[in-house]
Scaffold this motif. Sequence first.
Motif, PDB file in Angstrom:
ATOM      1  N   LEU A   4      44.084  33.785  43.117  1.00 40.12           N
ATOM      2  CA  LEU A   4      43.399  32.634  42.548  1.00 40.12           C
ATOM      3  C   LEU A   4      43.943  32.383  41.151  1.00 40.12           C
ATOM      4  CD1 LEU A   4      41.023  30.547  42.645  1.00 40.12           C
ATOM      5  CD2 LEU A   4      39.646  32.330  41.539  1.00 40.12           C
ATOM      6  N   ARG A  61      38.755  35.365  44.350  1.00 38.94           N
ATOM      7  CA  ARG A  61      37.744  34.523  43.711  1.00 38.94           C
ATOM      8  C   ARG A  61      36.510  35.353  43.356  1.00 38.94           C
ATOM      9  NH1 ARG A  61      33.407  30.919  44.433  1.00 38.94           N
ATOM     10  NH2 ARG A  61      33.715  29.031  43.190  1.00 38.94           N
ATOM     11  N   GLU A  91      40.004  25.715  39.671  1.00 46.73           N
ATOM     12  CA  GLU A  91      40.389  26.818  40.542  1.00 46.73           C
ATOM     13  C   GLU A  91      41.568  26.321  41.370  1.00 46.73           C
ATOM     14  OE1 GLU A  91      37.246  28.775  42.740  1.00 46.73           O
ATOM     15  OE2 GLU A  91      35.756  27.863  41.383  1.00 46.73           O
TER      16      GLU A  91
END
Length: 96
Positions: A4, A61, A91
Amino acid sequence: MPNLTIVANIYAKLDKINLVREELEKLIPTTRGEQGCLQYDLHQDNENPAHFIFFESWQTRELWQDHMSAPHVSAFLIAAENAVEDFSVNEMTHLT
């Protein structure tokens, strides 16, 4: 699963730039030692010194969310409560 990527944009109030920078810099050592943190770099815009960016990379995440609820992040939010004009987080997924 790919890592991520986080791009966090922080805009300090013009009279609070130094305070925000100091508080952001306090986050770095602890965050870099957190589980799942692969990269955590702070940048300041050359033309707009009130604009800061954290460029981050996390294994998952879930580990990033753990970071966001960590005590040192909460301490930053309290210390900078009236000093930040705007804050946004993107994100992202690294493609190549």
